[in-house]
Design an enzyme around this catalytic site. Structure first.
Site, PDB file in Angstrom:
ATOM      1  CE  LYS A  78      -3.175   2.633   2.931  1.00  0.00           C
ATOM      2  NZ  LYS A  78      -3.888   2.645   4.229  1.00  0.00           N
ATOM      3  CG  MET A 230      -9.244   2.873  16.212  1.00  0.00           C
ATOM      4  SD  MET A 230      -8.491   1.245  16.358  1.00  0.00           S
ATOM      5  CE  MET A 230      -8.260   0.835  14.641  1.00  0.00           C
ATOM      6  N   GLY A 231      -5.770   6.188  15.956  1.00  0.00           N
ATOM      7  CA  GLY A 231      -5.174   7.278  15.192  1.00  0.00           C
ATOM      8  C   GLY A 231      -3.664   7.304  15.149  1.00  0.00           C
ATOM      9  CG  ASP A 233      -0.933   6.351  11.373  1.00  0.00           C
ATOM     10  OD1 ASP A 233      -0.475   7.442  11.798  1.00  0.00           O
ATOM     11  OD2 ASP A 233      -1.686   6.286  10.391  1.00  0.00           O
ATOM     12  CE  LYS A 237      -0.492  10.974  12.880  1.00  0.00           C
ATOM     13  NZ  LYS A 237      -1.507  10.319  12.010  1.00  0.00           N
TER      14      LYS A 237
END
Length: 332
Positions: A78, A230-231, A233, A237
């Site tokens: 990806k 979930m944020g 990555d 962060k």
């Protein structure tokens, strides 16, 4: 053209964003992500090292996620990233494309639009964690974040438990109406609250932001809560207090990524959390780990977003598009 599922080589299949949305729903994404998490935990699938860098233009982060699922025979990469200014251009902040290859020959098989699939696979990941780790009697869903992916998260989450209310907070409250509209569509009362109130009320909390500082503190979260982070990555962060991870039973998609670019990076670096105390959620899916052990236990899922998730849903999209005759082929 002949259908490649019948063994004919008709070139490379092109699966557009529109086709991905037409063939991959929340159910297909949930199944693909749950299956690949299980395969990862068994050692049947593995991710390659992530490349993710600031490009020095448009405040963008760009990189590559890739891997190989031996169980599903899926190989690919990806390519994409995050462009924060896209919201002002009426574009999705996350932009990506997935390329799939034949594991037997290395030949390119499919080029698949990755924007919708990124959102639906991220939502499926948190949904898998809720399905396996949240208390069965969870009634209030808390949403921290109201960006593009938040609506996908909300729709997927409410299918896992009989929620009776949604509470939400966002650093930019002007975006909260998009969540309120989805909650209304789903027949759920919605309330915009501050972070402390959210933590006091929510049985399940999903954080889905691009924050670089803790937005939820340990003392705000009640016993028995399940949190899906979930944020986070990217290195640096952060969405929650490291002490919250220390107080929780922590699960993740992949331990190596969790401690390097996921939410656990901060807790492990500070010594608040031991790497050995982080469990792959695939172990719960496979029945190796019991998951939640009591109604008072805080469980936390560090969803870092592994490349195999993208490959799993992209492979499903390519297969379903071919089966339904919704794919174009090109010779390269």
């Amino acid at each position: 053209m002949a259908n490649p599922l019948n063994g004919a080589d008709t070139g490379v299949s092109i699966i557009s964003e529109a086709v991905c949305e037409a063939v991959v729903g929340r159910g297909e994404a949930f199944t693909a992500v749950e299956s690949v998490f299980a395969a990862m935990a068994k050692g049947d699938a593995y991710n390659f090292p992530v490349v993710r860098e600031a490009i020095g233009h448009a405040d963008a982060l760009y990189g590559f996620k890739s891997g190989f699922d031996r169980a599903g025979m899926v190989l690919g990469v990806k390519s994409g990233g995050y462009w924060p200014g896209n919201v002002d251009k009426n574009l999705t902040n996350h932009q990506s494309t997935v390329i799939l290859f034949d594991p037997d020959t290395g030949k390119m098989k499919s080029i698949v639009g990755g924007n919708y699939l990124t959102a639906v696979r991220t939502a499926a990941s948190s949904a898998v964690s809720i399905a396996h780790l949240a208390r069965k009697d969870s009634k209030v869903l808390g949403m921290v974040g109201a960006g593009h992916q938040s609506t996908f998260q909300l729709r997927a989450a409410v299918e896992q438990r009989d929620f009776e209310k949604v509470v939400a907070w966002n650093p930019h409250p002007e975006y909260l109406p998009r969540l309120a509209a989805v909650a209304e569509e789903l027949g759920l009362p919605f309330e915009a609250v501050d972070q402390q109130t959210l933590g006091a009320q929510a049985d399940v909390i999903i954080t889905i932001t691009s924050a670089f500082e803790p937005l939820m503190m340990k003392d705000w979260v009640k016993p028995g809560t399940h949190i899906a982070c979930m944020g986070t990555d990217t290195k640096g962060k952060q969405e929650v207090d490291p002490e919250l991870l220390a107080a929780a039973t922590v699960f993740t998609d992949e331990v190596a990524q969790s401690i390097s670019i996921g939410e656990a990076q901060h807790a492990v670096a500070s010594g608040a959390l031991n790497v050995d105390d982080i469990t792959p959620v695939g172990d719960v899916i496979n029945g190796i780990h019991a998951g939640r052990s009591s109604n008072d236990e805080i469980t936390l899922f560090d969803g870092t977003g592994v490349g195999l998730q993208d490959l799993a849903v992209a492979s499903s999209a390519a297969r379903l598009a071919e089966e339904q005759g919704k794919v174009n082929f090109v010779s390269l």
